[in-house]
Design a protein around this motif. Structure first.
Motif, PDB file in Angstrom:
ATOM      1  N   GLN A  13       0.812  -1.211   0.000  1.00  0.00           N
ATOM      2  CA  GLN A  13       0.000   0.000   0.000  1.00  0.00           C
ATOM      3  C   GLN A  13       0.853   1.272   0.000  1.00  0.00           C
ATOM      4  O   GLN A  13       0.418   2.319   0.484  1.00  0.00           O
ATOM      5  CB  GLN A  13      -0.933  -0.003   1.220  1.00  0.00           C
ATOM      6  CG  GLN A  13      -1.924  -1.137   1.233  1.00  0.00           C
ATOM      7  CD  GLN A  13      -2.913  -1.050   0.082  1.00  0.00           C
ATOM      8  OE1 GLN A  13      -3.294   0.024  -0.347  1.00  0.00           O
ATOM      9  NE2 GLN A  13      -3.333  -2.194  -0.428  1.00  0.00           N
ATOM     10  N   ASP A  39     -12.800   8.285   7.644  1.00  0.00           N
ATOM     11  CA  ASP A  39     -13.404   8.171   6.312  1.00  0.00           C
ATOM     12  C   ASP A  39     -12.454   8.692   5.232  1.00  0.00           C
ATOM     13  O   ASP A  39     -12.367   8.109   4.143  1.00  0.00           O
ATOM     14  CB  ASP A  39     -14.732   8.925   6.251  1.00  0.00           C
ATOM     15  CG  ASP A  39     -15.830   8.249   7.063  1.00  0.00           C
ATOM     16  OD1 ASP A  39     -15.722   7.030   7.339  1.00  0.00           O
ATOM     17  OD2 ASP A  39     -16.801   8.955   7.427  1.00  0.00           O
ATOM     18  N   ALA A  75      -9.809   6.035   4.772  1.00  0.00           N
ATOM     19  CA  ALA A  75     -10.379   4.885   4.050  1.00  0.00           C
ATOM     20  C   ALA A  75     -10.532   5.204   2.570  1.00  0.00           C
ATOM     21  O   ALA A  75     -10.269   4.345   1.711  1.00  0.00           O
ATOM     22  CB  ALA A  75     -11.727   4.495   4.654  1.00  0.00           C
ATOM     23  N   ASP A  76     -10.927   6.431   2.237  1.00  0.00           N
ATOM     24  CA  ASP A  76     -11.082   6.829   0.843  1.00  0.00           C
ATOM     25  C   ASP A  76      -9.742   6.790   0.102  1.00  0.00           C
ATOM     26  O   ASP A  76      -9.655   6.278  -1.013  1.00  0.00           O
ATOM     27  CB  ASP A  76     -11.689   8.236   0.769  1.00  0.00           C
ATOM     28  CG  ASP A  76     -11.921   8.684  -0.665  1.00  0.00           C
ATOM     29  OD1 ASP A  76     -12.580   7.940  -1.424  1.00  0.00           O
ATOM     30  OD2 ASP A  76     -11.424   9.775  -1.025  1.00  0.00           O
ATOM     31  N   VAL A  82      -7.043   5.026   0.925  1.00  0.00           N
ATOM     32  CA  VAL A  82      -6.608   3.628   0.816  1.00  0.00           C
ATOM     33  C   VAL A  82      -7.398   2.916  -0.273  1.00  0.00           C
ATOM     34  O   VAL A  82      -6.829   2.176  -1.081  1.00  0.00           O
ATOM     35  CB  VAL A  82      -6.737   2.899   2.178  1.00  0.00           C
ATOM     36  CG1 VAL A  82      -6.518   1.401   2.028  1.00  0.00           C
ATOM     37  CG2 VAL A  82      -5.757   3.491   3.188  1.00  0.00           C
ATOM     38  N   GLN A  83      -8.698   3.146  -0.332  1.00  0.00           N
ATOM     39  CA  GLN A  83      -9.544   2.492  -1.334  1.00  0.00           C
ATOM     40  C   GLN A  83      -9.144   2.901  -2.753  1.00  0.00           C
ATOM     41  O   GLN A  83      -9.096   2.074  -3.655  1.00  0.00           O
ATOM     42  CB  GLN A  83     -11.020   2.830  -1.083  1.00  0.00           C
ATOM     43  CG  GLN A  83     -11.984   2.066  -1.967  1.00  0.00           C
ATOM     44  CD  GLN A  83     -11.897   0.560  -1.779  1.00  0.00           C
ATOM     45  OE1 GLN A  83     -11.732   0.064  -0.679  1.00  0.00           O
ATOM     46  NE2 GLN A  83     -11.991  -0.183  -2.860  1.00  0.00           N
ATOM     47  N   ARG A  84      -8.809   4.172  -2.951  1.00  0.00           N
ATOM     48  CA  ARG A  84      -8.402   4.649  -4.279  1.00  0.00           C
ATOM     49  C   ARG A  84      -7.094   4.009  -4.735  1.00  0.00           C
ATOM     50  O   ARG A  84      -6.844   3.902  -5.928  1.00  0.00           O
ATOM     51  CB  ARG A  84      -8.258   6.161  -4.296  1.00  0.00           C
ATOM     52  CG  ARG A  84      -9.593   6.877  -4.430  1.00  0.00           C
ATOM     53  CD  ARG A  84      -9.356   8.327  -4.612  1.00  0.00           C
ATOM     54  NE  ARG A  84      -8.564   8.775  -3.458  1.00  0.00           N
ATOM     55  CZ  ARG A  84      -8.544   9.999  -2.988  1.00  0.00           C
ATOM     56  NH1 ARG A  84      -9.220  10.927  -3.575  1.00  0.00           N
ATOM     57  NH2 ARG A  84      -7.826  10.311  -1.935  1.00  0.00           N
ATOM     58  N   ARG A  92      -6.051   0.920  -3.672  1.00  0.00           N
ATOM     59  CA  ARG A  92      -6.093  -0.526  -3.457  1.00  0.00           C
ATOM     60  C   ARG A  92      -5.669  -1.237  -4.730  1.00  0.00           C
ATOM     61  O   ARG A  92      -6.151  -0.938  -5.807  1.00  0.00           O
ATOM     62  CB  ARG A  92      -7.488  -0.972  -3.040  1.00  0.00           C
ATOM     63  CG  ARG A  92      -7.542  -2.439  -2.650  1.00  0.00           C
ATOM     64  CD  ARG A  92      -8.827  -2.783  -1.946  1.00  0.00           C
ATOM     65  NE  ARG A  92      -9.056  -1.995  -0.755  1.00  0.00           N
ATOM     66  CZ  ARG A  92      -8.582  -2.287   0.458  1.00  0.00           C
ATOM     67  NH1 ARG A  92      -7.841  -3.351   0.624  1.00  0.00           N
ATOM     68  NH2 ARG A  92      -8.872  -1.532   1.483  1.00  0.00           N
ATOM     69  N   SER A 144      -5.492  -4.671  -6.918  1.00  0.00           N
ATOM     70  CA  SER A 144      -6.243  -5.909  -7.077  1.00  0.00           C
ATOM     71  C   SER A 144      -5.290  -7.089  -7.008  1.00  0.00           C
ATOM     72  O   SER A 144      -4.208  -7.065  -7.583  1.00  0.00           O
ATOM     73  CB  SER A 144      -6.971  -5.943  -8.408  1.00  0.00           C
ATOM     74  OG  SER A 144      -7.884  -4.883  -8.474  1.00  0.00           O
TER      75      SER A 144
END
Length: 182
Positions: free
Chosen positions: A136, A156, A159-160, A162-164, A166, A168
């Protein structure tokens, strides 16, 4: 990995000389828990080691704030690993010991085998935390950039980011052999 809900991360807005562990923190909210598994304790240890893993990834070392005061990350993980290995019957044996801090310290001091098992737990979770940080790294870099500007981010917002970033992970199935075909 499950470990509470991140509420916010914060950086100190001034230079902290005499209390390096106060340079920043992460605040979590936890549900009321009546029982925990070994895996949940290991997750908690890995989370505590996340900051040290990030420092190691970026700077090839970590600062003294990780082990200074009683509440420092390495002190917390040592306590948790000791409780896991000797106080709860979740370690090498089902035997349990008194979990008072002074008793745990005495056990570590007097039992080299226990001390080695504690070291092994902490080392494995540190390697796991470093692996997560390495995977990451792009998210880490953006989090640092945003924290340097804002000094605080909500859970939040973290998390946003980290999600962007991420990545696969795809596991391809093995192709069946050509049995019976010529």
């Amino acid at each position: 990995m499950q470990f509470g809900r991140l509420v916010k991360v914060s950086l100190a807005t001034h230079r902290v000389i005499d209390a390096p562990s106060k340079a920043g923190y992460a605040r979590y909210a936890f549900p009321a828990v009546t029982r925990r598994t070994r895996a949940e304790y290991l997750d908690e240890i890995a989370v505590y080691l996340g900051g040290i893993a990030a420092e190691t990834e970026v700077f090839n070392s970590f600062g003294s704030g990780a082990a200074g005061p009683e509440t420092a990350d390495l002190n917390a993980v040592t306590r948790l690993a000791t409780i896991l290995e000797s106080g709860l019957g979740m370690g090498h044996t089902l035997t349990v010991e008194d979990c008072r801090p002074e008793r745990l310290e005495q056990l570590r001091d007097s039992n080299p085998e226990l001390r080695q098992r504690i070291h092994d737990v902490v080392e494995r979770e540190f390697e796991r935390a470093k692996s997560i940080v390495q995977r990451q790294r792009a998210a880490l870099d953006q989090l640092v950039e945003q924290l340097m500007r804002a000094k605080e981010l909500s859970g939040d917002e973290v998390a946003d980011i980290v999600q962007r970033h991420r990545t696969s992970w795809v596991s391809l199935p093995k192709m069946p052999g050509r049995v019976g075909m010529r």
